[in-house]
Design a protein around this motif. Structure first.
Motif, PDB file in Angstrom:
ATOM      1  N   THR A  36       0.833  -1.199   0.000  1.00  0.00           N
ATOM      2  CA  THR A  36       0.000   0.000   0.000  1.00  0.00           C
ATOM      3  C   THR A  36       0.870   1.252   0.000  1.00  0.00           C
ATOM      4  OG1 THR A  36      -1.680  -1.217   1.206  1.00  0.00           O
ATOM      5  CG2 THR A  36      -1.887   1.178   1.193  1.00  0.00           C
ATOM      6  N   PHE A  37       1.930   1.216   0.772  1.00  0.00           N
ATOM      7  CA  PHE A  37       2.867   2.332   0.817  1.00  0.00           C
ATOM      8  C   PHE A  37       3.468   2.586  -0.561  1.00  0.00           C
ATOM      9  CE2 PHE A  37       7.242   3.895   1.425  1.00  0.00           C
ATOM     10  CZ  PHE A  37       6.985   5.071   2.096  1.00  0.00           C
ATOM     11  N   ILE A  38       3.923   1.528  -1.219  1.00  0.00           N
ATOM     12  CA  ILE A  38       4.509   1.635  -2.555  1.00  0.00           C
ATOM     13  C   ILE A  38       3.487   2.198  -3.543  1.00  0.00           C
ATOM     14  CG2 ILE A  38       5.350   0.261  -4.515  1.00  0.00           C
ATOM     15  CD1 ILE A  38       6.681  -1.579  -2.364  1.00  0.00           C
ATOM     16  N   VAL A  39       2.276   1.667  -3.495  1.00  0.00           N
ATOM     17  CA  VAL A  39       1.218   2.117  -4.409  1.00  0.00           C
ATOM     18  C   VAL A  39       0.915   3.597  -4.192  1.00  0.00           C
ATOM     19  CG1 VAL A  39      -1.267   1.890  -4.814  1.00  0.00           C
ATOM     20  CG2 VAL A  39       0.184  -0.129  -4.824  1.00  0.00           C
ATOM     21  N   ASN A  40       0.811   4.034  -2.942  1.00  0.00           N
ATOM     22  CA  ASN A  40       0.495   5.438  -2.664  1.00  0.00           C
ATOM     23  C   ASN A  40       1.589   6.374  -3.158  1.00  0.00           C
ATOM     24  OD1 ASN A  40      -1.991   4.967  -1.529  1.00  0.00           O
ATOM     25  ND2 ASN A  40      -1.198   4.815   0.543  1.00  0.00           N
ATOM     26  N   VAL A  41       2.840   6.021  -2.910  1.00  0.00           N
ATOM     27  CA  VAL A  41       3.945   6.878  -3.341  1.00  0.00           C
ATOM     28  C   VAL A  41       4.081   6.842  -4.861  1.00  0.00           C
ATOM     29  CG1 VAL A  41       6.440   7.236  -3.222  1.00  0.00           C
ATOM     30  CG2 VAL A  41       5.158   6.699  -1.148  1.00  0.00           C
ATOM     31  N   LEU A  42       4.018   5.657  -5.438  1.00  0.00           N
ATOM     32  CA  LEU A  42       4.133   5.525  -6.894  1.00  0.00           C
ATOM     33  C   LEU A  42       2.975   6.224  -7.607  1.00  0.00           C
ATOM     34  CD1 LEU A  42       5.812   4.351  -9.178  1.00  0.00           C
ATOM     35  CD2 LEU A  42       4.550   2.213  -8.916  1.00  0.00           C
ATOM     36  N   GLY A  43       1.768   6.080  -7.086  1.00  0.00           N
ATOM     37  CA  GLY A  43       0.609   6.753  -7.675  1.00  0.00           C
ATOM     38  C   GLY A  43       0.749   8.261  -7.610  1.00  0.00           C
ATOM     39  N   SER A  44       1.290   8.765  -6.518  1.00  0.00           N
ATOM     40  CA  SER A  44       1.513  10.207  -6.393  1.00  0.00           C
ATOM     41  C   SER A  44       2.562  10.683  -7.391  1.00  0.00           C
ATOM     42  CB  SER A  44       1.949  10.549  -4.966  1.00  0.00           C
ATOM     43  OG  SER A  44       0.921  10.237  -4.053  1.00  0.00           O
ATOM     44  N   LEU A  45       3.615   9.890  -7.582  1.00  0.00           N
ATOM     45  CA  LEU A  45       4.634  10.223  -8.570  1.00  0.00           C
ATOM     46  C   LEU A  45       4.032  10.243  -9.974  1.00  0.00           C
ATOM     47  CD1 LEU A  45       7.669  10.650  -9.288  1.00  0.00           C
ATOM     48  CD2 LEU A  45       7.800   8.163  -9.517  1.00  0.00           C
ATOM     49  N   PHE A  79      -5.012   8.116  -2.967  1.00  0.00           N
ATOM     50  CA  PHE A  79      -4.048   8.961  -2.275  1.00  0.00           C
ATOM     51  C   PHE A  79      -3.349   9.902  -3.251  1.00  0.00           C
ATOM     52  CE2 PHE A  79       0.049   9.976  -0.388  1.00  0.00           C
ATOM     53  CZ  PHE A  79      -0.340  10.423   0.858  1.00  0.00           C
ATOM     54  N   SER A  80      -3.179   9.466  -4.491  1.00  0.00           N
ATOM     55  CA  SER A  80      -2.513  10.313  -5.470  1.00  0.00           C
ATOM     56  C   SER A  80      -3.294  11.600  -5.699  1.00  0.00           C
ATOM     57  CB  SER A  80      -2.305   9.558  -6.787  1.00  0.00           C
ATOM     58  OG  SER A  80      -3.537   9.113  -7.312  1.00  0.00           O
ATOM     59  N   ALA A  81      -4.605  11.514  -5.781  1.00  0.00           N
ATOM     60  CA  ALA A  81      -5.426  12.712  -5.947  1.00  0.00           C
ATOM     61  C   ALA A  81      -5.332  13.595  -4.703  1.00  0.00           C
ATOM     62  CB  ALA A  81      -6.882  12.335  -6.222  1.00  0.00           C
TER      63      ALA A  81
END
Length: 123
Positions: A36-45, A79-81
């Motif tokens: 989940t951490f990876i997905v949130n950071v990667l999605g934000s990037l 989280f990216s939004a």
């Protein structure tokens, strides 16, 4: 209608990828949900890159934003939004709204999860 289909396909792909990354990295022995951490950071990037590229390149089709930012990142992580909207608030110097939105989202989001669990036991 075309934009809705782009969001649909991008969101589906993002959701499946989020599921796979979660299965791969959220091991039973770990106390931290790394997937989940990876997905949130990667999605934000990704959302930052997609929207930044859209703004930079004049004449770029909105279809890329619908497919990748709204669809893929929306399915991959909301989280990216949230992160992008906070970026906009900070960039515009609206620090009060940034604090209210960030703290409110985190506190009310956590509270809503607890209330939802409570209601699931009561009803």
């Amino acid at each position: 209608m075309k934009q809705a289909l782009l969001v649909f396909f991008g969101g589906g792909f993002g959701s499946v990828l989020r599921y796979l990354i979660g299965r791969w990295f959220n091991g039973a022995g770990s106390t931290i949900p790394y997937g989940t951490f990876i997905v949130n950071v990667l999605g934000s990037l990704i959302i930052g890159f997609v929207i930044g590229s859209f703004v930079k390149v004049a004449g770029t089709s909105n279809n890329y934003v619908f497919l990748l930012a709204t669809g893929f990142c929306g399915g991959f992580t909301t989280f990216s939004a949230f992160a992008y909207e906070n970026h906009l608030l900070l960039r515009n110097g609206d620090y009060f709204s940034f604090l209210i939105y960030t703290i409110g989202t985190i506190i009310l989001g956590l509270l809503a999860v607890f209330i939802g669990f409570y209601f699931s036991k009561v009803f």
